[in-house]
Write a protein that holds these residues in place. Structure first.
Motif, PDB file in Angstrom:
ATOM      1  N   MET A 123      31.691  25.651  35.574  1.00  0.00           N
ATOM      2  CA  MET A 123      32.437  26.377  36.578  1.00  0.00           C
ATOM      3  C   MET A 123      31.489  27.382  37.235  1.00  0.00           C
ATOM      4  SD  MET A 123      35.814  28.784  36.082  1.00  0.00           S
ATOM      5  CE  MET A 123      37.027  27.495  36.113  1.00  0.00           C
ATOM      6  N   THR A 124      31.476  27.379  38.546  1.00  0.00           N
ATOM      7  CA  THR A 124      30.622  28.312  39.275  1.00  0.00           C
ATOM      8  C   THR A 124      31.298  29.682  39.365  1.00  0.00           C
ATOM      9  OG1 THR A 124      31.568  27.817  41.427  1.00  0.00           O
ATOM     10  CG2 THR A 124      29.735  26.410  40.683  1.00  0.00           C
ATOM     11  N   GLU A 125      30.536  30.658  39.786  1.00  0.00           N
ATOM     12  CA  GLU A 125      31.083  32.012  39.936  1.00  0.00           C
ATOM     13  C   GLU A 125      32.191  32.034  40.985  1.00  0.00           C
ATOM     14  OE1 GLU A 125      29.624  36.525  41.077  1.00  0.00           O
ATOM     15  OE2 GLU A 125      28.163  34.919  40.951  1.00  0.00           O
ATOM     16  N   GLN A 126      31.995  31.307  42.064  1.00  0.00           N
ATOM     17  CA  GLN A 126      32.998  31.256  43.127  1.00  0.00           C
ATOM     18  C   GLN A 126      34.293  30.614  42.622  1.00  0.00           C
ATOM     19  OE1 GLN A 126      31.751  29.234  46.658  1.00  0.00           O
ATOM     20  NE2 GLN A 126      33.511  29.914  47.840  1.00  0.00           N
ATOM     21  N   CYS A 131      43.269  44.721  41.929  1.00  0.00           N
ATOM     22  CA  CYS A 131      43.714  43.999  43.127  1.00  0.00           C
ATOM     23  C   CYS A 131      42.948  44.456  44.354  1.00  0.00           C
ATOM     24  CB  CYS A 131      45.212  44.195  43.324  1.00  0.00           C
ATOM     25  SG  CYS A 131      46.208  43.306  42.137  1.00  0.00           S
ATOM     26  N   ARG A 132      42.725  45.744  44.470  1.00  0.00           N
ATOM     27  CA  ARG A 132      41.977  46.286  45.618  1.00  0.00           C
ATOM     28  C   ARG A 132      40.540  45.742  45.586  1.00  0.00           C
ATOM     29  NH1 ARG A 132      44.008  51.145  46.171  1.00  0.00           N
ATOM     30  NH2 ARG A 132      43.232  51.826  44.147  1.00  0.00           N
ATOM     31  N   TYR A 133      39.935  45.687  44.412  1.00  0.00           N
ATOM     32  CA  TYR A 133      38.559  45.200  44.277  1.00  0.00           C
ATOM     33  C   TYR A 133      38.433  43.733  44.665  1.00  0.00           C
ATOM     34  CZ  TYR A 133      34.068  44.026  42.196  1.00  0.00           C
ATOM     35  OH  TYR A 133      32.798  43.566  41.994  1.00  0.00           O
ATOM     36  N   PHE A 134      39.403  42.905  44.232  1.00  0.00           N
ATOM     37  CA  PHE A 134      39.338  41.473  44.509  1.00  0.00           C
ATOM     38  C   PHE A 134      40.043  41.067  45.796  1.00  0.00           C
ATOM     39  CE2 PHE A 134      38.186  41.269  40.027  1.00  0.00           C
ATOM     40  CZ  PHE A 134      37.195  40.314  40.062  1.00  0.00           C
ATOM     41  N   GLY A 135      40.627  42.032  46.513  1.00  0.00           N
ATOM     42  CA  GLY A 135      41.272  41.727  47.774  1.00  0.00           C
ATOM     43  C   GLY A 135      42.599  40.998  47.644  1.00  0.00           C
ATOM     44  N   ARG A 152      35.307  30.510  39.517  1.00  0.00           N
ATOM     45  CA  ARG A 152      35.904  31.446  38.565  1.00  0.00           C
ATOM     46  C   ARG A 152      36.634  32.570  39.292  1.00  0.00           C
ATOM     47  NH1 ARG A 152      31.989  35.205  36.064  1.00  0.00           N
ATOM     48  NH2 ARG A 152      32.469  36.168  38.042  1.00  0.00           N
ATOM     49  N   ASN A 153      36.011  33.134  40.332  1.00  0.00           N
ATOM     50  CA  ASN A 153      36.644  34.208  41.092  1.00  0.00           C
ATOM     51  C   ASN A 153      37.913  33.739  41.784  1.00  0.00           C
ATOM     52  OD1 ASN A 153      34.725  36.032  40.285  1.00  0.00           O
ATOM     53  ND2 ASN A 153      33.572  35.967  42.205  1.00  0.00           N
ATOM     54  N   THR A 154      37.899  32.530  42.306  1.00  0.00           N
ATOM     55  CA  THR A 154      39.088  31.976  42.944  1.00  0.00           C
ATOM     56  C   THR A 154      40.209  31.794  41.931  1.00  0.00           C
ATOM     57  OG1 THR A 154      37.708  30.842  44.571  1.00  0.00           O
ATOM     58  CG2 THR A 154      39.964  30.045  44.310  1.00  0.00           C
ATOM     59  N   ALA A 155      39.890  31.276  40.766  1.00  0.00           N
ATOM     60  CA  ALA A 155      40.902  31.103  39.715  1.00  0.00           C
ATOM     61  C   ALA A 155      41.424  32.458  39.249  1.00  0.00           C
ATOM     62  CB  ALA A 155      40.308  30.330  38.540  1.00  0.00           C
ATOM     63  N   PHE A 156      40.538  33.446  39.138  1.00  0.00           N
ATOM     64  CA  PHE A 156      40.943  34.784  38.710  1.00  0.00           C
ATOM     65  C   PHE A 156      41.892  35.409  39.732  1.00  0.00           C
ATOM     66  CE2 PHE A 156      40.500  39.355  38.229  1.00  0.00           C
ATOM     67  CZ  PHE A 156      40.644  39.506  36.866  1.00  0.00           C
ATOM     68  N   LYS A 157      41.578  35.257  41.009  1.00  0.00           N
ATOM     69  CA  LYS A 157      42.439  35.807  42.060  1.00  0.00           C
ATOM     70  C   LYS A 157      43.822  35.160  42.030  1.00  0.00           C
ATOM     71  CE  LYS A 157      38.875  37.085  45.376  1.00  0.00           C
ATOM     72  NZ  LYS A 157      38.348  36.825  46.722  1.00  0.00           N
ATOM     73  N   ALA A 158      43.871  33.857  41.773  1.00  0.00           N
ATOM     74  CA  ALA A 158      45.157  33.165  41.707  1.00  0.00           C
ATOM     75  C   ALA A 158      45.992  33.693  40.554  1.00  0.00           C
ATOM     76  CB  ALA A 158      44.933  31.661  41.564  1.00  0.00           C
ATOM     77  N   LYS A 159      45.386  33.877  39.392  1.00  0.00           N
ATOM     78  CA  LYS A 159      46.120  34.408  38.239  1.00  0.00           C
ATOM     79  C   LYS A 159      46.473  35.871  38.448  1.00  0.00           C
ATOM     80  CE  LYS A 159      46.504  30.902  35.619  1.00  0.00           C
ATOM     81  NZ  LYS A 159      47.813  30.369  35.270  1.00  0.00           N
ATOM     82  N   LEU A 160      45.621  36.618  39.117  1.00  0.00           N
ATOM     83  CA  LEU A 160      45.895  38.017  39.394  1.00  0.00           C
ATOM     84  C   LEU A 160      47.123  38.154  40.292  1.00  0.00           C
ATOM     85  CD1 LEU A 160      44.930  40.905  38.946  1.00  0.00           C
ATOM     86  CD2 LEU A 160      43.429  40.644  40.926  1.00  0.00           C
ATOM     87  N   ALA A 161      47.256  37.266  41.256  1.00  0.00           N
ATOM     88  CA  ALA A 161      48.438  37.284  42.127  1.00  0.00           C
ATOM     89  C   ALA A 161      49.711  37.035  41.317  1.00  0.00           C
ATOM     90  CB  ALA A 161      48.292  36.245  43.231  1.00  0.00           C
ATOM     91  N   GLU A 162      49.646  36.164  40.320  1.00  0.00           N
ATOM     92  CA  GLU A 162      50.795  35.924  39.440  1.00  0.00           C
ATOM     93  C   GLU A 162      51.097  37.170  38.607  1.00  0.00           C
ATOM     94  OE1 GLU A 162      50.171  32.421  37.070  1.00  0.00           O
ATOM     95  OE2 GLU A 162      49.561  31.240  38.817  1.00  0.00           O
ATOM     96  N   LEU A 163      50.054  37.835  38.139  1.00  0.00           N
ATOM     97  CA  LEU A 163      50.225  39.043  37.341  1.00  0.00           C
ATOM     98  C   LEU A 163      50.852  40.168  38.162  1.00  0.00           C
ATOM     99  CD1 LEU A 163      49.755  40.555  34.682  1.00  0.00           C
ATOM    100  CD2 LEU A 163      47.469  41.119  35.518  1.00  0.00           C
TER     101      LEU A 163
END
Length: 64
Positions: A1-4, A57-61, A6-17
């Motif tokens: 998994m690339t950094e990009q 959330c602010r950090y990851f947009g 991973r960041n995309t997956a993290f943002k998706a889960k963050l939106a659920e959180l």
């Protein structure tokens, strides 16, 4: 998994959180006699968990 990826997956889960944290925040704002102060101190408007999630959330947009 690339950094990009991973960041995309993290943002998706963050939106659920965010949805869950907003629900908890709404519950924490309710006032009851003999209430548990832990709930407000963690998830209330000045709560540390609530503030940390907003900062992430602010950090990851991610919209909060």
């Amino acid at each position: 998994m690339t950094e990009q990826e991973r960041n995309t997956a993290f943002k998706a889960k963050l939106a659920e959180l965010v949805v869950i944290v907003k629900e908890l925040h709404g519950l924490a704002k309710l006032c009851f006699p003999h209430e548990n102060p832990y709930i407000r101190s963690r998830f209330g408007t000045s709560g540390d968990i609530y503030a940390e999630i907003k900062e992430v959330c602010r950090y990851f947009g991610v919209d909060f």
